[in-house]
Write an enzyme that holds these catalytic residues in place. Structure first.
Site, PDB file in Angstrom:
ATOM      1  N   VAL A  24     -20.233 -19.297  -9.392  1.00 42.47           N
ATOM      2  CA  VAL A  24     -19.273 -20.048  -8.591  1.00 42.47           C
ATOM      3  C   VAL A  24     -19.555 -21.538  -8.695  1.00 42.47           C
ATOM      4  O   VAL A  24     -20.707 -21.980  -8.583  1.00 42.47           O
ATOM      5  CB  VAL A  24     -19.335 -19.598  -7.113  1.00 42.47           C
ATOM      6  CG1 VAL A  24     -18.367 -20.405  -6.267  1.00 42.47           C
ATOM      7  CG2 VAL A  24     -19.026 -18.113  -6.999  1.00 42.47           C
ATOM      8  N   ASP A  49     -19.762  -5.598   1.497  1.00 39.97           N
ATOM      9  CA  ASP A  49     -21.023  -6.299   1.226  1.00 39.97           C
ATOM     10  C   ASP A  49     -21.198  -7.462   2.209  1.00 39.97           C
ATOM     11  O   ASP A  49     -21.334  -8.624   1.804  1.00 39.97           O
ATOM     12  CB  ASP A  49     -21.021  -6.815  -0.215  1.00 39.97           C
ATOM     13  CG  ASP A  49     -22.404  -7.270  -0.669  1.00 39.97           C
ATOM     14  OD1 ASP A  49     -23.411  -6.791  -0.104  1.00 39.97           O
ATOM     15  OD2 ASP A  49     -22.487  -8.112  -1.587  1.00 39.97           O
TER      16      ASP A  49
END
Length: 544
Positions: A127, A274
């Site tokens: 990212v 998650d």
């Protein structure tokens, strides 16, 4: 004459080098001894090291196996949970190439700024922070190049390895290893498709829009695709850092977490699978922010209702109710031992209720139920293991924020709220409408279907059957079906009306509806009995 080079042979030639590499690693870490039985398993740490050495696909496989508390001992699960979802960061030139190829324009035309240092680098993607040309601050999730080919090669190697193992040890076929590899391959394909993650973000924003204390960054579709995902930037602190700096906010954060968890699982059906502390931020204004929807689970409406019934039965210590709700959720084989399963379920529920409610772990209880089901022939859906993981992670997070927090109480209140929602005016109206549509179809179609079936039987090898007799039989069956349907409708009205009359709510509408339903149901019951008696008398006169 030369042999024909088939696609399978070509694939085998391409996969063999990777298969040999995998075998060398497994042999070095004493993995192949596991084929001889449980007593020859490598140590848990050895297993984790093996998956780390084998690379990306096996890291993901290890993370999936860490969910299987019904198959693996706790020490192996705990070790596999430590697998780091991290790889060395890609260089900026590789990132630029992926972005430009996927979005079809130079990176300088797409963004006014693009950070060369990633915010994070995981197995699937990394990212970067960036700014769009119109000034929006964003994060860009860039998939690693060559990922699809790498995963395809590893899956092919796993498939060959499984075939070899089953050929050497046929007893292992009971584990359905090829099916497990196939399901794992399907889950990886979904995880590497960022359009699916974008859809999950959109649906989650929609599901949680009424909770003002929660914010989910939106997706910028014009900067996104299958291998690129661009989202709004979330300028927040990780939840533990925020809570340590603002301890008075901990109770509020816990309450919001519990509501988000249970509402997404039991109401909307799409849940973040998650939700570890790194994916839960707190914005400067105190709102919770959820990020990284790469791993999500989905439950359809029947599964949500059965799951609500299961968890409600767990709270009420109803062993039979819990067993029936569980078997509605999971596919039970013909060999399932219901009596033994119920005994195990009773043992699990007794253990839960022997423990102080504030110390009860829903995640651990759910894992125990899954283990009991697996022992007795139940095939647990993959969503169950994700649910177990979610509950364990969220409970751990909440208890770290406040060790005295009673998660069981919050959970019980949310389940009670969801069950009460089933009996709202709108819900009852919709369910009644569906019921009458189904009954109308049954009444219209059943006689014709039955006559057609009887005609087919008459034309088969079942002996000579006279058509008039078949017609008479068909007519009797049709009349009986209509009576049965009438009885079911009357019983449903009486039962539903009784529930409404005794519902613990303050409004008065449900009492009036309930009394009306009971009245109509009782009248319908008398009418069914009257028609039955009248029909029997008529047939008696005809016989005379």
């Amino acid at each position: 004459m030369g042999g024909v080079i088939t696609e399978r042979k070509t694939g085998l030639l391409r996969t063999t080098p990777r298969l040999l590499q995998i075998l060398r690693v497994l042999i070095r870490h004493k993995f192949l001894g596991a084929i001889r039985g449980k007593n020859h398993f490598p140590e848990p740490k050895e297993v984790r090291t093996t998956f780390e050495e084998l690379g990306l696909t096996f890291l993901k496989l290890g993370q999936v196996l860490a969910l299987r508390r019904d198959l693996l001992p706790d020490e192996y699960v705990e070790e596999l949970e430590q697998l780091l979802d991290q790889l060395p960061a890609l260089d900026i030139d590789s990132v630029r190439t992926v972005v430009e190829e996927r979005l079809g324009a130079p990176i300088g035309e797409l963004f006014s700024s693009f950070s060369e240092v990633p915010l994070g680098a995981a197995t699937i993607a990394q990212v970067h922070e960036a700014t769009t040309r119109d000034g929006r601050r964003v994060v860009v999730k860039v998939q690693r190049p060559g990922l699809e080919e790498l995963i395809a090669t590893d899956i092919a190697a796993m498939t060959l390895l499984v075939e070899m193992v089953e050929a050497l040890h046929p007893r292992l076929r009971a584990l359905d290893l090829p099916v497990m590899v196939s399901e794992f391959a399907a889950s990886l394909e979904l995880e590497t498709d960022f359009t699916r993650e974008a859809r999950s973000i959109w649906l989650s924003r929609l599901a949680l829009k009424d909770i003002q204390e929660v914010w989910i960054p939106d997706v910028l579709p014009e900067y996104s695709g299958r291998a690129i995902l661009t989202m709004e930037y979330a300028d927040g602190d990780k939840i533990y850092l925020y809570a340590s700096a603002n301890p008075e906010e901990a109770p509020k954060l816990i309450k919001v977490l519990a509501r988000v968890l249970l509402q997404t699982i039991l109401e909307s059906g799409l849940f973040h699978a998650d939700p570890h502390p790194g994916n839960v931020l707190v914005l400067p204004d105190g709102r919770l922010c959820l990020i990284d929807f790469g791993m999500t689970g989905e439950l359809d409406e029947p599964m949500r209702k059965s799951l609500t019934n299961l968890l409600d039965a767990v709270v009420r210590k109803d062993t039979q109710g819990a067993t029936e709700a569980y078997l509605e959720l999971a596919a039970a084989s013909e060999k399932v031992n219901r009596a033994a399963l119920m005994i195990d379920m009773k043992s699990v529920l007794q253990e839960i209720h022997r423990t102080e409610l504030s110390e009860v772990s829903i995640g651990e209880a759910f894992a125990a139920l899954l283990r009991a089901g697996s022992r007795h022939g139940v095939h647990n859906p993959g969503e169950f293991f994700l649910l177990t993981r979610v509950f364990v992670i969220m409970e751990s997070m909440m208890r770290r924020l406040d060790p005295k927090f009673d998660f069981m109480r919050a959970f019980s209140e949310e389940v009670e709220r969801l069950i009460s929602q089933r009996f709202t005016h709108q819900q009852l109206k919709e369910r009644t409408t569906r019921l009458f549509h189904e009954i109308d179809r049954l009444v219209d179609d059943a006689p014709c279907d039955m006559r057609r079936a009887l005609h087919r039987i008459a034309e088969g090898n079942l002996g000579r059957v006279q058509a008039p007799a078949l017609e008479a039989l068909g007519g009797r069956i049709s009349r009986n079906i209509k009576r049965l349907v009438g009885a079911v409708v009357a019983w449903s009205l009486i039962s539903g009306g009784s529930i409404l009359v005794h519902a613990p709510r303050d409004e008065g509408w449900h009492h009036r509806w309930g009394e009306a339903m009971v009245t109509v149901g009782v009248i319908g019951s008398f009418w069914v009995v009257f028609r039955l008696v009248r029909g029997d008398r008529g047939r008696g006169r005809n016989r005379r």
